[in-house]
Design a protein around this motif. Sequence first.
Motif, PDB file in Angstrom:
ATOM      1  N   THR A  60      18.293 -11.541   1.991  1.00 54.02           N
ATOM      2  CA  THR A  60      19.672 -11.035   2.353  1.00 54.02           C
ATOM      3  C   THR A  60      19.198  -9.590   3.092  1.00 54.02           C
ATOM      4  OG1 THR A  60      20.800 -11.892   0.663  1.00 54.02           O
ATOM      5  CG2 THR A  60      21.770 -10.001   1.735  1.00 54.02           C
ATOM      6  N   LEU A  61      18.389  -8.682   2.512  1.00 52.09           N
ATOM      7  CA  LEU A  61      18.094  -7.497   3.323  1.00 52.09           C
ATOM      8  C   LEU A  61      16.919  -7.481   4.124  1.00 52.09           C
ATOM      9  CD1 LEU A  61      18.268  -4.788   0.210  1.00 52.09           C
ATOM     10  CD2 LEU A  61      20.114  -5.365   2.045  1.00 52.09           C
ATOM     11  N   GLY A  62      16.030  -8.606   4.101  1.00 49.63           N
ATOM     12  CA  GLY A  62      14.973  -9.006   5.375  1.00 49.63           C
ATOM     13  C   GLY A  62      13.732  -8.286   4.598  1.00 49.63           C
ATOM     14  N   PHE A  63      13.509  -7.581   3.465  1.00 49.12           N
ATOM     15  CA  PHE A  63      12.335  -7.071   3.001  1.00 49.12           C
ATOM     16  C   PHE A  63      11.252  -7.898   3.007  1.00 49.12           C
ATOM     17  CE2 PHE A  63      14.097  -3.345   0.509  1.00 49.12           C
ATOM     18  CZ  PHE A  63      14.844  -2.982   1.503  1.00 49.12           C
ATOM     19  N   GLU A  64      10.130  -7.574   2.797  1.00 50.21           N
ATOM     20  CA  GLU A  64       8.874  -8.378   2.667  1.00 50.21           C
ATOM     21  C   GLU A  64       8.391  -8.367   1.200  1.00 50.21           C
ATOM     22  OE1 GLU A  64       5.891  -6.726   5.503  1.00 50.21           O
ATOM     23  OE2 GLU A  64       6.503  -7.842   7.078  1.00 50.21           O
ATOM     24  N   LEU A  65       7.882  -9.322   0.445  1.00 52.88           N
ATOM     25  CA  LEU A  65       7.283  -9.405  -0.662  1.00 52.88           C
ATOM     26  C   LEU A  65       5.940  -8.570  -0.881  1.00 52.88           C
ATOM     27  CD1 LEU A  65       7.586  -9.930  -3.760  1.00 52.88           C
ATOM     28  CD2 LEU A  65       6.832 -12.041  -3.251  1.00 52.88           C
ATOM     29  N   LEU A  66       5.617  -7.594  -1.318  1.00 54.91           N
ATOM     30  CA  LEU A  66       4.302  -6.772  -1.005  1.00 54.91           C
ATOM     31  C   LEU A  66       3.563  -7.249  -2.325  1.00 54.91           C
ATOM     32  CD1 LEU A  66       5.404  -3.318  -0.107  1.00 54.91           C
ATOM     33  CD2 LEU A  66       4.758  -5.468   1.553  1.00 54.91           C
ATOM     34  N   MET A  67       4.073  -7.279  -3.506  1.00 51.12           N
ATOM     35  CA  MET A  67       3.308  -7.616  -4.678  1.00 51.12           C
ATOM     36  C   MET A  67       4.110  -8.409  -5.689  1.00 51.12           C
ATOM     37  SD  MET A  67       1.312  -5.191  -7.413  1.00 51.12           S
ATOM     38  CE  MET A  67       0.141  -4.543  -6.082  1.00 51.12           C
ATOM     39  N   ASP A  68       3.632  -9.480  -6.412  1.00 50.65           N
ATOM     40  CA  ASP A  68       4.384 -10.135  -7.362  1.00 50.65           C
ATOM     41  C   ASP A  68       3.368 -10.374  -8.479  1.00 50.65           C
ATOM     42  OD1 ASP A  68       6.016 -11.750  -9.297  1.00 50.65           O
ATOM     43  OD2 ASP A  68       6.876 -12.664  -7.658  1.00 50.65           O
ATOM     44  N   ALA A  69       3.194  -9.815  -9.513  1.00 47.45           N
ATOM     45  CA  ALA A  69       1.913  -9.855 -10.513  1.00 47.45           C
ATOM     46  C   ALA A  69       2.638 -10.049 -11.998  1.00 47.45           C
ATOM     47  CB  ALA A  69       1.053  -8.788 -10.187  1.00 47.45           C
ATOM     48  N   PRO A  70       2.155 -10.704 -12.665  1.00 47.46           N
ATOM     49  CA  PRO A  70       2.616 -10.675 -14.084  1.00 47.46           C
ATOM     50  C   PRO A  70       2.108  -9.590 -14.925  1.00 47.46           C
ATOM     51  CG  PRO A  70       1.085 -12.631 -13.551  1.00 47.46           C
ATOM     52  CD  PRO A  70       1.123 -11.637 -12.651  1.00 47.46           C
ATOM     53  N   LEU A  71       3.092  -8.847 -15.371  1.00 52.13           N
ATOM     54  CA  LEU A  71       3.031  -7.615 -16.401  1.00 52.13           C
ATOM     55  C   LEU A  71       3.765  -8.012 -17.683  1.00 52.13           C
ATOM     56  CD1 LEU A  71       1.455  -5.247 -15.938  1.00 52.13           C
ATOM     57  CD2 LEU A  71       3.625  -4.272 -15.261  1.00 52.13           C
ATOM     58  N   PRO A  72       3.233  -8.767 -18.514  1.00 48.29           N
ATOM     59  CA  PRO A  72       3.895  -8.990 -19.929  1.00 48.29           C
ATOM     60  C   PRO A  72       3.980  -7.772 -20.675  1.00 48.29           C
ATOM     61  CG  PRO A  72       1.624 -10.141 -19.880  1.00 48.29           C
ATOM     62  CD  PRO A  72       1.777  -9.449 -18.466  1.00 48.29           C
ATOM     63  N   GLN A  73       3.435  -7.069 -20.615  1.00 48.56           N
ATOM     64  CA  GLN A  73       3.453  -5.852 -21.471  1.00 48.56           C
ATOM     65  C   GLN A  73       4.499  -4.956 -21.042  1.00 48.56           C
ATOM     66  OE1 GLN A  73       0.888  -6.225 -19.592  1.00 48.56           O
ATOM     67  NE2 GLN A  73       0.017  -4.445 -18.884  1.00 48.56           N
ATOM     68  N   PHE A  74       5.229  -5.128 -20.105  1.00 48.62           N
ATOM     69  CA  PHE A  74       6.311  -4.581 -19.166  1.00 48.62           C
ATOM     70  C   PHE A  74       7.619  -5.491 -19.331  1.00 48.62           C
ATOM     71  CE2 PHE A  74       8.298  -2.471 -15.285  1.00 48.62           C
ATOM     72  CZ  PHE A  74       8.516  -1.504 -16.015  1.00 48.62           C
ATOM     73  N   GLY A  75       7.391  -6.508 -19.929  1.00 48.74           N
ATOM     74  CA  GLY A  75       8.505  -7.626 -20.069  1.00 48.74           C
ATOM     75  C   GLY A  75       8.984  -8.281 -18.670  1.00 48.74           C
ATOM     76  N   GLY A  76       7.904  -8.561 -18.068  1.00 47.49           N
ATOM     77  CA  GLY A  76       8.359  -9.202 -16.635  1.00 47.49           C
ATOM     78  C   GLY A  76       7.156  -9.232 -15.813  1.00 47.49           C
ATOM     79  N   ARG A  77       7.408  -8.964 -14.532  1.00 50.17           N
ATOM     80  CA  ARG A  77       6.537  -8.839 -13.550  1.00 50.17           C
ATOM     81  C   ARG A  77       6.616  -7.719 -12.841  1.00 50.17           C
ATOM     82  NH1 ARG A  77       9.602 -13.501 -11.632  1.00 50.17           N
ATOM     83  NH2 ARG A  77       9.250 -13.161  -9.481  1.00 50.17           N
TER      84      ARG A  77
END
Length: 123
Positions: free
Chosen positions: A27-44
């Motif tokens: 919708t906003l047209g942004f780019e995905l720069l990073m998507d990494a698992p981060l279980p200690q943070f409760g998500g990614r």
Amino acid sequence: MNHVSEIRTVGVPVTDQDRAVAFYIETLGFELLMDAPLPQFGGRWIVVAPAGSAASIALVPAREGNPAGVDTGIRMASPDAKAAHEYFLGAGVDTDELLEWPGVPPMFSLRDPDGNRLYISQA
């Protein structure tokens, strides 16, 4: 001595990271720069940004003490705020009225699917 040299990433709390990624990318047209698992943070650890932007947004899991649905204070720029406003309205985004005051760039605010408020003004 200046120990801080830039603002790089601002965190925005979201309740559903996949839904947030879809909104910010599609919708906003942004780019995905990073998507990494981060279980200690409760998500990614997810970072998005407009193409070429020096600043980015981290879509962090909402939690107690850091709830979704906030006024982020994030101001973004558009080359044509009126056209952007019309586009977001047409796309069904929760968008406020376009403000046009003499001597001030046109601007408006909108909310992501979690109700986090973002602002757009003409560059």
